[in-house]
Design an enzyme around this catalytic site. Structure first.
Site, mmCIF file in Angstrom:
data_model
loop_
_atom_site.group_PDB
_atom_site.id
_atom_site.type_symbol
_atom_site.label_atom_id
_atom_site.label_comp_id
_atom_site.label_asym_id
_atom_site.label_seq_id
_atom_site.Cartn_x
_atom_site.Cartn_y
_atom_site.Cartn_z
ATOM 1 C CG HIS A 264 -0.375 -0.105 2.525
ATOM 2 N ND1 HIS A 264 0.514 0.832 2.985
ATOM 3 C CD2 HIS A 264 -0.507 -1.020 3.522
ATOM 4 C CE1 HIS A 264 0.888 0.517 4.217
ATOM 5 N NE2 HIS A 264 0.298 -0.613 4.559
ATOM 6 C CG HIS B 260 3.995 -1.571 2.424
ATOM 7 N ND1 HIS B 260 2.754 -2.100 2.147
ATOM 8 C CD2 HIS B 260 4.252 -1.887 3.715
ATOM 9 C CE1 HIS B 260 2.279 -2.707 3.207
ATOM 10 N NE2 HIS B 260 3.170 -2.587 4.175
ATOM 11 C CB CYS C 240 0.315 -6.738 21.445
ATOM 12 S SG CYS C 240 -0.509 -6.179 19.925
ATOM 13 C CB CYS D 135 3.270 -5.039 18.828
ATOM 14 S SG CYS D 135 2.129 -3.684 18.915
ATOM 15 C CB CYS E 287 -1.924 -3.235 22.129
ATOM 16 S SG CYS E 287 -0.864 -2.575 20.830
ATOM 17 C CG HIS F 81 -2.166 -3.620 16.967
ATOM 18 N ND1 HIS F 81 -0.850 -3.510 17.357
ATOM 19 C CD2 HIS F 81 -2.156 -3.841 15.635
ATOM 20 C CE1 HIS F 81 -0.075 -3.689 16.300
ATOM 21 N NE2 HIS F 81 -0.835 -3.875 15.245
ATOM 22 C CE LYS G 19 -2.853 2.723 12.349
ATOM 23 N NZ LYS G 19 -2.703 1.941 13.542
ATOM 24 C CE LYS H 132 -7.614 -6.286 2.967
ATOM 25 N NZ LYS H 132 -7.113 -7.640 3.146
HETATM 26 N N1 MSP Z 1 8.300 -6.498 9.163
HETATM 27 C C1 MSP Z 1 8.500 -5.292 9.868
HETATM 28 C C2 MSP Z 1 9.820 -4.663 9.501
HETATM 29 C C3 MSP Z 1 11.012 -5.547 9.658
HETATM 30 S S1 MSP Z 1 12.454 -4.760 9.117
HETATM 31 C C4 MSP Z 1 13.674 -5.784 9.529
HETATM 32 C C5 MSP Z 1 7.380 -4.323 9.564
HETATM 33 N N2 MSP Z 1 6.697 -4.523 8.431
HETATM 34 S S2 MSP Z 1 5.484 -3.615 7.906
HETATM 35 O O1 MSP Z 1 4.951 -4.317 6.755
HETATM 36 O O2 MSP Z 1 4.576 -3.343 8.954
HETATM 37 O O3 MSP Z 1 6.120 -2.324 7.367
HETATM 38 C C6 MSP Z 1 6.302 -1.187 8.185
HETATM 39 C C7 MSP Z 1 6.861 -0.105 7.301
HETATM 40 O O4 MSP Z 1 5.970 0.149 6.196
HETATM 41 C C8 MSP Z 1 7.020 1.247 7.952
HETATM 42 O O5 MSP Z 1 8.178 1.347 8.740
HETATM 43 C C9 MSP Z 1 7.069 2.121 6.721
HETATM 44 O O6 MSP Z 1 8.285 1.932 6.056
HETATM 45 C C10 MSP Z 1 5.959 1.536 5.889
HETATM 46 N N3 MSP Z 1 4.646 2.073 6.262
HETATM 47 C C11 MSP Z 1 3.535 1.337 6.529
HETATM 48 N N4 MSP Z 1 2.493 2.186 6.736
HETATM 49 C C12 MSP Z 1 2.903 3.459 6.628
HETATM 50 C C13 MSP Z 1 2.249 4.714 6.572
HETATM 51 N N5 MSP Z 1 0.952 4.866 6.781
HETATM 52 N N6 MSP Z 1 2.994 5.796 6.271
HETATM 53 C C14 MSP Z 1 4.312 5.706 5.961
HETATM 54 N N7 MSP Z 1 4.947 4.533 5.959
HETATM 55 C C15 MSP Z 1 4.354 3.427 6.543
HETATM 56 O O7 MSP Z 1 7.186 -3.405 10.334
#
Ligand code: MSP
Length: 510
Positions: free
Chosen positions: A18, A21, A126, A129, A143, A146, A295, A298
């Site tokens: 999304h 990412h 949690c 997390c 949490c 969440h 936020k 989904k």
């Molecule tokens: N799997 C762990 C990371 C492990 S790294 C060794 C994780 N994954 S995650 O799929 O939840 O990805 C988190 C990351 O996705 C955030 O740190 C950021 O890079 C990105 N984002 C997810 N949602 C976001 C927003 N709403 N806004 C900006 N970036 C965010 O955590």
């Protein structure tokens, strides 16, 4: 040769790619292209995080095995980045055999050094997390992230002596001011480190969770997902072989959002210390994208998907918006209205108009053939050149500070100047006077130099557009690097204009 190693977080395979990412990945891609453009060897790593409760539960809910489920979503991440034109050098999955072996090797090393012990622990767990909370950390028993009520779990587990490294970590952060940047996140980490650091529980009993990397010294346990996932940054280089680990690892720049600051700024450096590895160069932390409706989720039905954005607006327009709108480090709002406004104002009007006006005049007045420059340049020509030189200097300063929005602002300020230069020099009026033909040729030549400079400066941010500009100018990448005034050989012919960014009509939004 200078080197840089850029990483994105490994994304969990329980959600499809999304906006969030995509932002981090686009920033990583932009940085990689920028570093390459200034002569660095740059390596970009991305991938997926696949073990742990969260994934096992999502797979079960989906009626598939964790591996099948992870395969599907991991492929989706990879193909999304491919379709978005992200130039990663390696895509790692934590389920890759070499990664699992590397994690076991490090665990054994740290265990043999006495840095891991067996103990009992009780806490509020949690699943969202993937971590234990103390009672104090919960908000109304829930949490804070969440809003779910965690389970109280008491069990025997393995612990990493993280507390032992607290003082050294504080020293490292104090000595290297930009280890964690921007500053606000460094301050946050130092504030957190004022309280005593606890040891880190790094195992989960297989009676409760099987989907993980087995501990090499106790088959009844699998590795805690963060201890597993963080090691990817090193296991990928180890797997690559050669001198990658020695040369690239100390040049590592992690890109993350604020949600995963603690694992990257506390767990990870202490793990590296225990493993006898040098620390990364920087952890670069950005804020969160939030929607008008709050936020992104989904359940609210407001999730922004990158491929949909690409199909509707074009990847470069989407990239431009992301990089121009968010001040790296702070939260930003995402809305389609804001995106459309920016595309229309900055891309369709400003950039698109400049390019099409210059090429249209070049075509109309000189059949596309670039005319010679005078030996002495007029004051306004020198000013135009200076304005673009200034934009490039500023861009380099801002890129070093990850201030992408300000780097783009500087380029757009030069672009504005070029549009004013057209109004001021008025080639469309001069051309009516046969005695002024040569001057019109010069003015357009300088404007073509402006477009050539734009193709070079914008390439890391908008790679497709930069390629289109080069094609319109009929120039190779090498020709883009030449100094102002030397980009076009005598008799060089440029192409007729085309629409780079069509205006988006708001009522045609959907
Ligand atoms: N799997 C762990 C990371 C492990 S790294 C060794 C994780 N994954 S995650 O799929 O939840 O990805 C988190 C990351 O996705 C955030 O740190 C950021 O890079 C990105 N984002 C997810 N949602 C976001 C927003 N709403 N806004 C900006 N970036 C965010 O955590």
């Amino acid at each position: 040769m200078e080197r840089v190693y850029i990483t994105t977080p490994l994304y969990y395979v329980n959600a499809e790619p999304h906006l969030g990412h995509t932002y981090t990945t686009v920033v990583a891609d932009t940085l990689k292209r920028y570093f390459q453009a200034i002569g660095y060897e740059a390596f970009l790593l991305t991938g997926t995080d696949e073990h742990g409760d969260k994934i096992a539960q999502a797979a079960a809910a989906n009626g598939s095995s964790p591996k099948e489920y992870a395969d599907r979503i991991s492929d989706l991440f990879r193909s999304t980045w491919d379709q978005c034109g992200i130039v990663y050098d390696h895509f790692i999955r934590t389920s890759d055999r070499y990664h699992q072996e590397y994690v076991q090797k490090i665990l054994q090393k740290i265990y043999d050094a006495g840095e891991i012990y067996f103990g009992e622990y009780g806490g509020f767990y949690c699943y969202g997390c993937e971590r234990f909370y103390t009672e104090k950390e919960l908000v109304d028993g829930k949490c804070p992230d969440h809003q779910t009520t965690p389970d109280y779990i008491s069990e025997k587990n393995y612990f990493f002596r993280m507390s032992k490294y607290q003082e050294r970590l504080i020293e490292e952060i104090q000595q290297k001011a930009n280890l964690i940047r921007p500053e606000r996140y460094r301050t946050e980490v130092l504030a957190f480190l004022r309280e005593p650091l606890e040891d880190l529980c790094i195992s989960r009993p297989t009676s409760r969770l099987k989907w993980g990397i087995p501990l090499p010294f106790d088959a009844n346990y699998v590795t805690y997902v963060w201890f597993d996932a963080l090691l990817n940054y090193v296991s990928a280089l180890h797997h690559r072989g050669g001198s990658s680990l020695q040369t690239l690892w100390p040049k590592a720049q992690h890109l993350i959002a604020k949600d995963i600051l603690k694992p990257h700024a506390i767990y990870w450096p202490t793990m590296l210390m225990a493993a006898g590895l040098p620390l990364y160069d920087h952890v670069n932390v950005h804020g969160y994208w939030v929607m008008d409706s709050g936020k992104m989720s989904k359940s609210l039905g407001n999730v922004i998907r990158p491929l949909e954005m690409k199909a509707r607006f074009g990847m470069d327009a989407f990239r431009y918006f992301l990089l121009r709108e968010m001040a790296f480090g702070q939260d930003a709002k995402f809305s389609e209205e804001a995106l459309i406004t920016r595309v229309n104002a900055d891309l369709a009007n400003n950039l698109g108009n400049l390019v099409s006006r210059v090429l249209a005049m070049q075509q109309k007045y000189f059949a596309g053939v670039v005319q010679p420059l005078a030996s002495e340049w007029a004051r306004e020509d020198l000013e135009l050149n200076a304005k673009f030189a200034q934009a490039e200097t500023e861009l380099n300063v801002f890129m070093a500070e990850l201030q992408f929005h300000r780097a783009l602002e500087s380029v757009w300020s030069a672009l504005d100047h070029a549009n004013r230069y057209i109004v001021h020099t008025a080639p469309f009026t001069l051309i009516k006077d046969p005695a002024k033909q040569a001057r019109v040729g010069e003015v357009l030549h300088h404007l073509l130099e402006a477009v050539r400079t734009l193709a070079r400066l914008l390439a890391p941010f908008m790679p497709d557009t930069a390629r289109e500009l080069s094609a319109l100018l009929a120039l190779s990448d090498n020709a883009l690097k030449k100094p102002w005034g030397q980009g076009f050989a005598a008799g060089h012919t440029v192409q007729a204009p085309k629409v780079l960014f069509p205006r988006i009509e708001t009522d045609a939004k959907k």
